[in-house]
Design a protein around this motif. Structure first.
Motif, PDB file in Angstrom:
ATOM      1  N   GLY A   1       0.664  -1.116  -0.135  1.00  0.00           N
ATOM      2  CA  GLY A   1      -0.116  -0.157   0.078  1.00  0.00           C
ATOM      3  C   GLY A   1       1.004   1.291   0.022  1.00  0.00           C
ATOM      4  N   ASP A   2       1.983   1.106   0.954  1.00  0.00           N
ATOM      5  CA  ASP A   2       3.051   2.509   0.874  1.00  0.00           C
ATOM      6  C   ASP A   2       3.577   2.498  -0.492  1.00  0.00           C
ATOM      7  OD1 ASP A   2       2.310   2.521   3.691  1.00  0.00           O
ATOM      8  OD2 ASP A   2       3.885   1.034   3.975  1.00  0.00           O
TER       9      ASP A   2
ATOM     10  N   SER B   1       2.376   1.714  -3.206  1.00  0.00           N
ATOM     11  CA  SER B   1       1.421   2.064  -4.318  1.00  0.00           C
ATOM     12  C   SER B   1       1.260   3.580  -4.433  1.00  0.00           C
ATOM     13  CB  SER B   1       0.148   1.151  -4.034  1.00  0.00           C
ATOM     14  OG  SER B   1      -1.035   1.785  -4.829  1.00  0.00           O
ATOM     15  N   SER B   2       1.169   3.913  -2.937  1.00  0.00           N
ATOM     16  CA  SER B   2       0.546   5.508  -2.902  1.00  0.00           C
ATOM     17  C   SER B   2       1.957   6.208  -3.547  1.00  0.00           C
ATOM     18  CB  SER B   2       0.148   5.823  -1.754  1.00  0.00           C
ATOM     19  OG  SER B   2       0.836   5.461  -0.594  1.00  0.00           O
ATOM     20  N   ARG B   3       2.991   5.790  -2.931  1.00  0.00           N
ATOM     21  CA  ARG B   3       4.344   6.615  -3.314  1.00  0.00           C
ATOM     22  C   ARG B   3       4.564   6.506  -4.692  1.00  0.00           C
ATOM     23  NH1 ARG B   3       8.523   6.536   1.917  1.00  0.00           N
ATOM     24  NH2 ARG B   3       6.898   5.781   3.338  1.00  0.00           N
TER      25      ARG B   3
ATOM     26  N   GLY C   1       2.420   5.760  -7.303  1.00  0.00           N
ATOM     27  CA  GLY C   1       1.218   6.251  -7.886  1.00  0.00           C
ATOM     28  C   GLY C   1       0.866   4.850  -8.796  1.00  0.00           C
TER      29      GLY C   1
ATOM     30  N   PRO D   1      -1.067   1.321  -9.108  1.00  0.00           N
ATOM     31  CA  PRO D   1      -1.849   0.411  -8.300  1.00  0.00           C
ATOM     32  C   PRO D   1      -1.104  -0.954  -7.685  1.00  0.00           C
ATOM     33  CG  PRO D   1      -2.819   0.999 -10.315  1.00  0.00           C
ATOM     34  CD  PRO D   1      -1.288   1.348 -10.527  1.00  0.00           C
TER      35      PRO D   1
END
Lengths: 133, 133
Positions: A4-5, A7-9, A11, A13
């Motif tokens: 998840g980390d 992924s958000s860092r 960009g 999925p």
DNA sequence: CTTGACCCTCCCCTGACTGGAACCTTCATA
DNA sequence: TATGAAGGTTCCAGTCAGGGGAGGGTCAAG
């Protein structure tokens, strides 16, 4: 870092990140609980992939580009050639789309777009070719 | 007409014609030997499909367009709307490709392309962003 | 009667993911 | 301590528009 980390860092999925591991583009470690455990280098690779993909390179191109990136003794000519070939494909696509665009645009312009059935778009498609040039 | 005939007359591969039958775009009759037996109307429909696909319409768009074509009481506005939406997608794609092209083109230009490893393309992808603006 | 050119169906493959099911782990709260 | 939400895991199937090929039937010519 969990998926998840990164992924958000990055960009990207989570699904995509798992897919990239599947096809061998990244090899994150695993924690005791089975979770993927990413380090900074993984994040860096993912960011690289994200940018390369955003430029339209195929996954196989990305694989080659990453290999070249890691190869300190690479020749920039190899990178340039790959990029030039890709650029050529992009140019071809743009030309194809532009031709579609021009034709379609002309047809759209010539269509009244009212409640009557007469339509030069359909005429053209049907081969009647009522080119109102 | 057998499939080979319609294939060469329409320019569509036999595989594609069978596929179009599969998904219900055409419904050719069958001869006693099991061969597909095409009549002029089938050929006409296939030519229509070929032209619509060449303009980049999706298969579903083609289905709609053919339905409109057969509907004598259609409103040309419906055809025009469909075409305009498709045109919009084409324009979006062209813009996306153009942006890729511009970025990549700049990077390619700035790359020496010799036997040394230094390469602004890789630098950019790696995030060092040595934008030599 | 055989040869070669057709034709048939059926199934898997493509690229680059995406969606969903079924299940496990972790953490905060009641 | 129970429980629920929010993460994580694997695996399977689907997308789009066909393409490739296996395995087999049909037809016309020599």
């Amino acid at each position: 870092m969990n998926i998840g980390d990164v992924s958000s860092r990055s960009g990207l999925p989570a699904k995509t990140i798992r897919y990239y591991e599947d096809i061998g583009l990244i090899k994150p470690l695993r924690s005791a609980n089975g979770y993927r455990s990413f380090v900074a280098a993984d994040l860096h690779r993912l960011a690289f992939l994200g940018r390369a993909r955003a430029l339209g390179f195929t996954i196989e191109d990305c694989r080659t580009l990453m290999a070249l990136y890691r190869d300190e003794s690479r020749a920039s000519a190899d990178v340039k050639l790959l990029a030039q070939e890709h650029l050529g494909k992009i140019e071809t696509k743009i030309r194809d789309l532009q031709m579609m665009h021009d034709t379609l645009s002309e047809l759209v312009t010539s269509c009244a777009g009212d409640d009557r059935p007469d339509c030069p778009i359909l005429s053209d498609l049907s081969g009647l070719g009522s080119t109102i040039s």
